[in-house]
Design a protein around this motif. Structure first.
Motif, PDB file in Angstrom:
ATOM      1  N   LYS A 275     -56.772  -1.783  40.415  1.00  0.00           N
ATOM      2  CA  LYS A 275     -57.316  -1.235  41.663  1.00  0.00           C
ATOM      3  C   LYS A 275     -57.915   0.150  41.422  1.00  0.00           C
ATOM      4  CE  LYS A 275     -54.439  -3.720  44.974  1.00  0.00           C
ATOM      5  NZ  LYS A 275     -53.426  -3.593  46.051  1.00  0.00           N
TER       6      LYS A 275
ATOM      7  N   ILE B 279     -56.109 -10.222  47.713  1.00  0.00           N
ATOM      8  CA  ILE B 279     -54.811  -9.883  47.145  1.00  0.00           C
ATOM      9  C   ILE B 279     -54.772 -10.410  45.714  1.00  0.00           C
ATOM     10  CG2 ILE B 279     -52.309 -10.079  47.397  1.00  0.00           C
ATOM     11  CD1 ILE B 279     -53.679  -8.671  49.719  1.00  0.00           C
TER      12      ILE B 279
ATOM     13  N   SER C 115     -48.754  -6.937  47.889  1.00  0.00           N
ATOM     14  CA  SER C 115     -49.408  -6.183  46.820  1.00  0.00           C
ATOM     15  C   SER C 115     -49.887  -7.108  45.715  1.00  0.00           C
ATOM     16  CB  SER C 115     -48.440  -5.146  46.233  1.00  0.00           C
ATOM     17  OG  SER C 115     -47.979  -4.268  47.233  1.00  0.00           O
ATOM     18  N   VAL C 116     -49.150  -8.209  45.489  1.00  0.00           N
ATOM     19  CA  VAL C 116     -49.500  -9.133  44.429  1.00  0.00           C
ATOM     20  C   VAL C 116     -48.892 -10.490  44.733  1.00  0.00           C
ATOM     21  CG1 VAL C 116     -47.495  -8.537  43.006  1.00  0.00           C
ATOM     22  CG2 VAL C 116     -49.535  -9.479  41.903  1.00  0.00           C
TER      23      VAL C 116
ATOM     24  N   SER D 193     -44.530  -7.228  48.062  1.00  0.00           N
ATOM     25  CA  SER D 193     -45.134  -6.034  48.648  1.00  0.00           C
ATOM     26  C   SER D 193     -44.432  -4.815  48.069  1.00  0.00           C
ATOM     27  CB  SER D 193     -44.992  -6.060  50.169  1.00  0.00           C
ATOM     28  OG  SER D 193     -45.472  -4.856  50.731  1.00  0.00           O
ATOM     29  N   TYR D 194     -45.263  -3.792  47.682  1.00  0.00           N
ATOM     30  CA  TYR D 194     -44.670  -2.574  47.142  1.00  0.00           C
ATOM     31  C   TYR D 194     -45.557  -1.390  47.484  1.00  0.00           C
ATOM     32  CZ  TYR D 194     -42.819   0.903  43.937  1.00  0.00           C
ATOM     33  OH  TYR D 194     -42.268   2.045  43.411  1.00  0.00           O
ATOM     34  N   ASP D 195     -44.909  -0.324  47.977  1.00  0.00           N
ATOM     35  CA  ASP D 195     -45.575   0.952  48.224  1.00  0.00           C
ATOM     36  C   ASP D 195     -44.768   2.045  47.545  1.00  0.00           C
ATOM     37  OD1 ASP D 195     -47.684  -0.037  49.817  1.00  0.00           O
ATOM     38  OD2 ASP D 195     -46.336  -0.140  51.562  1.00  0.00           O
TER      39      ASP D 195
ATOM     40  N   MET E 113     -52.079  -2.202  39.970  1.00  0.00           N
ATOM     41  CA  MET E 113     -52.495  -0.881  40.455  1.00  0.00           C
ATOM     42  C   MET E 113     -53.547  -0.273  39.527  1.00  0.00           C
ATOM     43  SD  MET E 113     -48.997   0.864  41.883  1.00  0.00           S
ATOM     44  CE  MET E 113     -48.276   0.312  43.439  1.00  0.00           C
TER      45      MET E 113
ATOM     46  N   ARG F  80     -50.333  -8.316  53.696  1.00  0.00           N
ATOM     47  CA  ARG F  80     -49.698  -7.033  53.400  1.00  0.00           C
ATOM     48  C   ARG F  80     -49.128  -7.004  51.981  1.00  0.00           C
ATOM     49  NH1 ARG F  80     -46.982  -8.223  58.223  1.00  0.00           N
ATOM     50  NH2 ARG F  80     -44.971  -8.178  57.112  1.00  0.00           N
TER      51      ARG F  80
ATOM     52  N   ILE G 164     -47.007  -5.115  38.671  1.00  0.00           N
ATOM     53  CA  ILE G 164     -47.520  -4.220  39.721  1.00  0.00           C
ATOM     54  C   ILE G 164     -48.269  -3.051  39.099  1.00  0.00           C
ATOM     55  CG2 ILE G 164     -46.796  -2.612  41.525  1.00  0.00           C
ATOM     56  CD1 ILE G 164     -44.709  -4.584  42.374  1.00  0.00           C
TER      57      ILE G 164
ATOM     58  N   PRO H  50     -39.722  -3.698  44.994  1.00  0.00           N
ATOM     59  CA  PRO H  50     -40.633  -4.603  45.717  1.00  0.00           C
ATOM     60  C   PRO H  50     -39.865  -5.575  46.611  1.00  0.00           C
ATOM     61  CG  PRO H  50     -41.239  -4.445  43.403  1.00  0.00           C
ATOM     62  CD  PRO H  50     -39.903  -3.761  43.537  1.00  0.00           C
TER      63      PRO H  50
END
Length: 357
Positions: A349, A308, A263-264, A277-279, A346, A261, A342, A285
């Motif tokens: 991605k 990841i 992010s990095v 993890s960051y959304d 992103m 789960r 991050i 984060p």
């Protein structure tokens, strides 16, 4: 049994002393109690002798002077007995209360209050012939015999020292008026009791020190008893180590389950790995996993298996590992550095998704 006693060379722990107190096993000298009672009696005699005598003499004098008026029927005789009883109780009530307080103080000064029914339980040692012989011929019995002999000699010496100078006056008491004899004997009695109290003070102090030493020796522990007590209070070190190992294993499994789960992954390639993890919408984060050496390597393996991104940043990886706990947000001072990483991830991605399209 002798070997067991010889093995008890260590000072007792506080728990051992507390357990002994709970059982009613405390250091106690009967001589201290005796000293307090006799001292209280001396104080009562010097302070209340006049009031006690007057409080009892007055109703008795009235009774004798008016004996011809006393009714002997049941109700009247009962009322007379009650009135005399109240008069005597009023005269001696406070002195008796002082003696009672002195007896309680004699116990309280030696140890704190004890509530225990342990001494009421039946024990074989109380009827054992061997234990009885030990009580008769043991160290405690020898100490009691020596103490009693010393008290007898010392008390005789004190009485002789006080009364011998008064021997001529005592011989003349036969010619004195009873009221004068009472005053002289009261003063002489107070003088004698004061000397006895002073003598018993030395006996009480010496006996208490002896009793305390005996009690303390009984409470001593062997090394094995100290180890057993530590295991009972703190837990078996082997069991605690096993519990700590199981907790670490569960924590490791939970971390590895959380890595997909992330992010990095920020790493120091040789030692540290921190999974963040960051959304969008999150305040900052969150660290979902971290580790060093083999755990760090395992985090990177799981991250590669789930695509990841892994970013190498030696100082940031070390700083995050030292300052953030699992499931906590990163500290404010690392916002800028983490935001750049991050943002970079992103961007990668988005670039990859654009090429696929």
């Amino acid at each position: 049994m002798a070997d067991d006693i010889d093995d008890k060379t260590e000072d007792p722990t506080q728990k051992r002393l507390d357990d002994a107190h709970a059982r009613g096993d405390v250091a106690k000298s009967q001589e201290v109690n005796t000293w307090f009672v006799i001292s209280g009696g001396t104080l009562v005699l010097s302070t209340f002798s006049g009031s006690i005598g007057g409080g009892i003499l007055s109703p008795m004098r009235n009774l004798i002077a008016n004996c011809w008026m006393v009714h002997t029927d049941g109700a009247a005789l009962l009322a007379l007995g009650n009135s005399l009883g109240y008069a005597v109780l009023a005269a001696v009530g406070v002195p008796l209360l002082m003696l009672m307080l002195a007896a309680i103080a004699g116990n309280m000064i030696q140890h704190r209050l004890v509530w225990s029914a342990e001494s009421l339980k039946p024990k074989f040692s109380k009827v054992s012939p061997g234990a009885g012989l030990k009580r008769i011929f043991g160290k405690q019995a020898a100490a009691n015999f020596g103490k009693g002999l010393f008290k007898l000699i010392a008390l005789g010496a004190v009485i002789m020292a006080v009364l011998w100078p008064e021997r001529h006056r005592l011989e003349s008491f036969l010619r004195f008026d009873p009221d004068a004899i009472l005053a002289v004997t009261t003063g002489l009695t107070l003088h004698l009791m004061t000397a006895v109290v002073a003598m018993l003070a030395a006996v009480a102090i010496a006996d208490y020190l002896f009793q305390y030493r005996q009690w303390y020796e009984r409470q001593k522990m062997s090394l094995q008893e100290i180890k057993d007590e530590f295991k009972q209070s703190e837990g078996d070190p082997h069991i605690k180590g096993r519990i700590r190992q199981l907790r670490q294993q569960r924590m490791k499994k939970r971390m590895m389950a959380a890595v997909p789960r992330a992010s990095v992954i920020i790493t120091n390639p040789t030692h540290y790995s921190v999974a963040l993890s960051y959304d969008r919408g999150m305040a900052a984060p969150v660290c979902v996993a971290k580790g060093v050496d083999t755990i760090a390597l395992k985090i990177r393996e799981v991250a590669r298996a789930h695509d990841i991104p892994i970013v190498e940043n030696v100082p940031l990886a070390r700083a995050l590992y030292a300052t953030v706990d699992i499931d906590d947000e990163i500290p404010v001072e690392h916002y800028h550095a983490v935001a750049e990483i991050i943002g970079y991830v992103m961007g990668l991605k988005r670039g990859l998704s654009g090429r696929r399209d």
